[in-house]
Design a protein around this motif. Structure first.
Motif: not given
Length: 92
Positions: A24-47
């Motif tokens: 899960m840490n590695r997935v979140l690192t990959l998501l935050t390294a990219g542009s999470i705003s384009k994926l519209t998962v910002t709220n999910i990642v922050n929660s």
């Protein structure tokens, strides 16, 4: 780009708690390294982030508790050997 190998036959349910939190840490690192705003998962990642911190803390506690019993046993053995060694030196 490098080549990637697909991991077949591995599901998340087969991972233990430590492996799952690492994944899960590695997935979140990959998501935050990219542009999470384009994926519209910002709220999910922050929660997920605070929940992941809690999960890591629980995993670390359970690991520490499992190792404590062995460490206490080793400490008792060490104390016994040191007492014997010091008694032998005093007697000599």
């Amino acid at each position: 780009m490098g080549s990637y190998q697909k991991a077949d036959g591995i599901t998340l349910s087969q991972l233990n708690n430590t492996e799952y939190t690492n994944f899960m840490n590695r997935v979140l690192t990959l998501l935050t390294a990219g542009s999470i705003s384009k994926l519209t998962v910002t709220n999910i990642v922050n929660s997920i982030k605070p929940k992941l911190v809690q999960m890591e803390d629980l995993v670390n506690r359970s690991t520490a508790n499992a190792e404590t019993k062995d460490l206490l046993k080793l400490d008792a053995e060490r104390d016994s050997y040191v007492s014997y060694l010091l008694a032998t030196v005093r007697a000599a």
